[in-house]
Design a protein around this motif. Structure first.
Motif, PDB file in Angstrom:
ATOM      1  N   PHE A  12     -17.709  22.405  44.227  1.00 13.18           N
ATOM      2  CA  PHE A  12     -17.575  22.614  45.671  1.00 13.18           C
ATOM      3  C   PHE A  12     -16.698  21.522  46.280  1.00 13.18           C
ATOM      4  CE2 PHE A  12     -21.792  25.033  46.553  1.00 13.18           C
ATOM      5  CZ  PHE A  12     -21.233  26.185  46.074  1.00 13.18           C
ATOM      6  N   SER A  13     -17.003  20.295  45.956  1.00 17.38           N
ATOM      7  CA  SER A  13     -16.266  19.162  46.501  1.00 17.38           C
ATOM      8  C   SER A  13     -14.788  19.249  46.151  1.00 17.38           C
ATOM      9  CB  SER A  13     -16.863  17.863  45.967  1.00 17.38           C
ATOM     10  OG  SER A  13     -16.077  16.771  46.331  1.00 17.38           O
ATOM     11  N   THR A  14     -14.505  19.589  44.920  1.00 13.14           N
ATOM     12  CA  THR A  14     -13.121  19.689  44.472  1.00 13.14           C
ATOM     13  C   THR A  14     -12.385  20.820  45.166  1.00 13.14           C
ATOM     14  OG1 THR A  14     -13.736  18.796  42.310  1.00 13.14           O
ATOM     15  CG2 THR A  14     -11.654  19.980  42.451  1.00 13.14           C
ATOM     16  N   LEU A  15     -12.987  21.977  45.232  1.00 19.66           N
ATOM     17  CA  LEU A  15     -12.342  23.131  45.861  1.00 19.66           C
ATOM     18  C   LEU A  15     -12.187  22.955  47.365  1.00 19.66           C
ATOM     19  CD1 LEU A  15     -14.077  25.971  43.855  1.00 19.66           C
ATOM     20  CD2 LEU A  15     -11.650  25.362  43.763  1.00 19.66           C
ATOM     21  N   ARG A  16     -13.221  22.421  48.012  1.00 23.81           N
ATOM     22  CA  ARG A  16     -13.163  22.241  49.468  1.00 23.81           C
ATOM     23  C   ARG A  16     -12.102  21.241  49.875  1.00 23.81           C
ATOM     24  NH1 ARG A  16     -19.352  21.654  50.543  1.00 23.81           N
ATOM     25  NH2 ARG A  16     -18.725  19.584  49.935  1.00 23.81           N
ATOM     26  N   GLU A  45     -21.377  32.823  46.173  1.00 21.34           N
ATOM     27  CA  GLU A  45     -22.262  32.900  47.338  1.00 21.34           C
ATOM     28  C   GLU A  45     -21.738  32.047  48.489  1.00 21.34           C
ATOM     29  OE1 GLU A  45     -26.158  31.770  45.951  1.00 21.34           O
ATOM     30  OE2 GLU A  45     -26.632  33.800  45.317  1.00 21.34           O
ATOM     31  N   HIS A  46     -21.022  30.994  48.161  1.00 21.37           N
ATOM     32  CA  HIS A  46     -20.551  30.050  49.182  1.00 21.37           C
ATOM     33  C   HIS A  46     -19.029  30.050  49.325  1.00 21.37           C
ATOM     34  CE1 HIS A  46     -24.570  28.394  49.584  1.00 21.37           C
ATOM     35  NE2 HIS A  46     -24.647  28.428  48.264  1.00 21.37           N
ATOM     36  N   LYS A  47     -18.368  31.089  48.836  1.00 25.82           N
ATOM     37  CA  LYS A  47     -16.901  31.099  48.843  1.00 25.82           C
ATOM     38  C   LYS A  47     -16.317  31.022  50.248  1.00 25.82           C
ATOM     39  CE  LYS A  47     -16.146  36.079  48.220  1.00 25.82           C
ATOM     40  NZ  LYS A  47     -16.449  36.481  49.526  1.00 25.82           N
ATOM     41  N   GLU A  48     -16.947  31.650  51.214  1.00 29.14           N
ATOM     42  CA  GLU A  48     -16.415  31.604  52.586  1.00 29.14           C
ATOM     43  C   GLU A  48     -16.455  30.183  53.141  1.00 29.14           C
ATOM     44  OE1 GLU A  48     -14.739  34.019  54.011  1.00 29.14           O
ATOM     45  OE2 GLU A  48     -15.152  35.225  52.218  1.00 29.14           O
ATOM     46  N   ARG A  49     -17.509  29.457  52.825  1.00 24.70           N
ATOM     47  CA  ARG A  49     -17.604  28.067  53.285  1.00 24.70           C
ATOM     48  C   ARG A  49     -16.548  27.206  52.591  1.00 24.70           C
ATOM     49  NH1 ARG A  49     -22.895  24.403  52.624  1.00 24.70           N
ATOM     50  NH2 ARG A  49     -22.197  24.593  50.490  1.00 24.70           N
ATOM     51  N   ILE A  50     -16.336  27.450  51.307  1.00 24.83           N
ATOM     52  CA  ILE A  50     -15.308  26.713  50.578  1.00 24.83           C
ATOM     53  C   ILE A  50     -13.943  26.966  51.217  1.00 24.83           C
ATOM     54  CG2 ILE A  50     -14.061  26.552  48.389  1.00 24.83           C
ATOM     55  CD1 ILE A  50     -16.784  27.210  47.003  1.00 24.83           C
ATOM     56  N   ILE A  51     -13.664  28.224  51.518  1.00 27.46           N
ATOM     57  CA  ILE A  51     -12.371  28.585  52.116  1.00 27.46           C
ATOM     58  C   ILE A  51     -12.211  27.935  53.486  1.00 27.46           C
ATOM     59  CG2 ILE A  51     -11.048  30.504  53.077  1.00 27.46           C
ATOM     60  CD1 ILE A  51     -12.263  32.198  50.708  1.00 27.46           C
ATOM     61  N   SER A  52     -13.263  27.987  54.299  1.00 30.58           N
ATOM     62  CA  SER A  52     -13.149  27.436  55.654  1.00 30.58           C
ATOM     63  C   SER A  52     -13.002  25.916  55.654  1.00 30.58           C
ATOM     64  CB  SER A  52     -14.343  27.860  56.504  1.00 30.58           C
ATOM     65  OG  SER A  52     -15.514  27.206  56.089  1.00 30.58           O
ATOM     66  N   LYS A  53     -13.589  25.238  54.688  1.00 33.61           N
ATOM     67  CA  LYS A  53     -13.528  23.775  54.643  1.00 33.61           C
ATOM     68  C   LYS A  53     -12.297  23.245  53.912  1.00 33.61           C
ATOM     69  CE  LYS A  53     -17.892  22.848  56.053  1.00 33.61           C
ATOM     70  NZ  LYS A  53     -18.258  22.031  57.137  1.00 33.61           N
ATOM     71  N   SER A  54     -11.682  24.075  53.089  1.00 33.04           N
ATOM     72  CA  SER A  54     -10.536  23.595  52.308  1.00 33.04           C
ATOM     73  C   SER A  54      -9.310  23.485  53.200  1.00 33.04           C
ATOM     74  CB  SER A  54     -10.249  24.526  51.132  1.00 33.04           C
ATOM     75  OG  SER A  54      -9.683  25.728  51.581  1.00 33.04           O
ATOM     76  N   LYS A  55      -8.346  22.755  52.711  1.00 30.53           N
ATOM     77  CA  LYS A  55      -7.117  22.548  53.457  1.00 30.53           C
ATOM     78  C   LYS A  55      -6.010  23.454  52.931  1.00 30.53           C
ATOM     79  CE  LYS A  55      -8.509  17.846  54.197  1.00 30.53           C
ATOM     80  NZ  LYS A  55      -9.090  16.949  53.260  1.00 30.53           N
ATOM     81  N   SER A  57      -4.859  27.748  51.765  1.00 29.27           N
ATOM     82  CA  SER A  57      -5.062  29.140  52.167  1.00 29.27           C
ATOM     83  C   SER A  57      -6.118  29.832  51.300  1.00 29.27           C
ATOM     84  CB  SER A  57      -3.747  29.917  52.063  1.00 29.27           C
ATOM     85  OG  SER A  57      -3.421  30.160  50.704  1.00 29.27           O
ATOM     86  N   LYS A  58      -6.603  30.945  51.813  1.00 30.41           N
ATOM     87  CA  LYS A  58      -7.600  31.742  51.097  1.00 30.41           C
ATOM     88  C   LYS A  58      -7.062  32.169  49.731  1.00 30.41           C
ATOM     89  CE  LYS A  58     -10.483  35.809  51.911  1.00 30.41           C
ATOM     90  NZ  LYS A  58     -10.823  36.841  52.902  1.00 30.41           N
ATOM     91  N   ASP A  59      -5.834  32.617  49.681  1.00 26.60           N
ATOM     92  CA  ASP A  59      -5.243  33.032  48.409  1.00 26.60           C
ATOM     93  C   ASP A  59      -5.148  31.875  47.425  1.00 26.60           C
ATOM     94  OD1 ASP A  59      -4.996  35.654  49.247  1.00 26.60           O
ATOM     95  OD2 ASP A  59      -2.919  35.411  49.903  1.00 26.60           O
ATOM     96  N   GLU A  60      -4.811  30.694  47.934  1.00 25.22           N
ATOM     97  CA  GLU A  60      -4.732  29.513  47.065  1.00 25.22           C
ATOM     98  C   GLU A  60      -6.109  29.133  46.534  1.00 25.22           C
ATOM     99  OE1 GLU A  60      -1.036  26.825  48.547  1.00 25.22           O
ATOM    100  OE2 GLU A  60      -2.645  27.134  50.015  1.00 25.22           O
ATOM    101  N   VAL A  61      -7.130  29.257  47.363  1.00 25.29           N
ATOM    102  CA  VAL A  61      -8.500  28.972  46.908  1.00 25.29           C
ATOM    103  C   VAL A  61      -8.879  29.933  45.790  1.00 25.29           C
ATOM    104  CG1 VAL A  61     -10.950  29.015  47.536  1.00 25.29           C
ATOM    105  CG2 VAL A  61      -9.291  27.932  49.061  1.00 25.29           C
ATOM    106  N   TYR A  62      -8.578  31.219  45.978  1.00 29.06           N
ATOM    107  CA  TYR A  62      -8.892  32.199  44.941  1.00 29.06           C
ATOM    108  C   TYR A  62      -8.133  31.912  43.650  1.00 29.06           C
ATOM    109  CZ  TYR A  62     -11.493  35.155  48.194  1.00 29.06           C
ATOM    110  OH  TYR A  62     -12.415  35.646  49.075  1.00 29.06           O
ATOM    111  N   GLU A  63      -6.887  31.509  43.775  1.00 28.20           N
ATOM    112  CA  GLU A  63      -6.098  31.195  42.584  1.00 28.20           C
ATOM    113  C   GLU A  63      -6.667  29.966  41.862  1.00 28.20           C
ATOM    114  OE1 GLU A  63      -1.560  29.956  41.360  1.00 28.20           O
ATOM    115  OE2 GLU A  63      -1.892  31.017  43.242  1.00 28.20           O
ATOM    116  N   LEU A  64      -7.008  28.932  42.637  1.00 20.18           N
ATOM    117  CA  LEU A  64      -7.619  27.739  42.040  1.00 20.18           C
ATOM    118  C   LEU A  64      -8.937  28.074  41.363  1.00 20.18           C
ATOM    119  CD1 LEU A  64      -7.062  25.014  44.771  1.00 20.18           C
ATOM    120  CD2 LEU A  64      -6.132  25.037  42.451  1.00 20.18           C
TER     121      LEU A  64
END
Length: 80
Positions: A12-16, A45-55, A57-64
């Motif tokens: 979580f920490s890494t992705l966010r 379960e927490h993907k939306e929170r990860i996406i909202s907290k990350s710096k 884009s949503k697509d980049e989060v999914y790719e990572l």
């Protein structure tokens, strides 16, 4: 090759963070990464929170996330 075991909080920490230095640990260092299978459910379960907290884009989060899940060797929950 070094081996590490990661838990949900580390992922979580890494992705966010979207921090390239943190991501380098997973993608560019010669590591064998292990995690319990239930971590997949927790991440999704927490993907939306990860996406909202990350710096990033949503697509980049999914790719990572896809790249990260391919790098991890999962251990059956029954063995934990």
């Amino acid at each position: 090759m070094n081996r590490i075991v990661v838990d949900t909080n580390i992922l979580f920490s890494t992705l966010r963070s979207g921090n390239p230095q943190k991501l380098d640990v997973f993608f560019h260092l010669p590591l064998e990464i292990y995690a319990p299978k239930f971590i997949i459910v927790e991440i999704f379960e927490h993907k939306e929170r990860i996406i909202s907290k990350s710096k990033i884009s949503k697509d980049e989060v999914y790719e990572l996330l896809d790249n990260l899940l391919q790098k991890i060797q999962f251990i059956n929950n029954d063995l934990i």
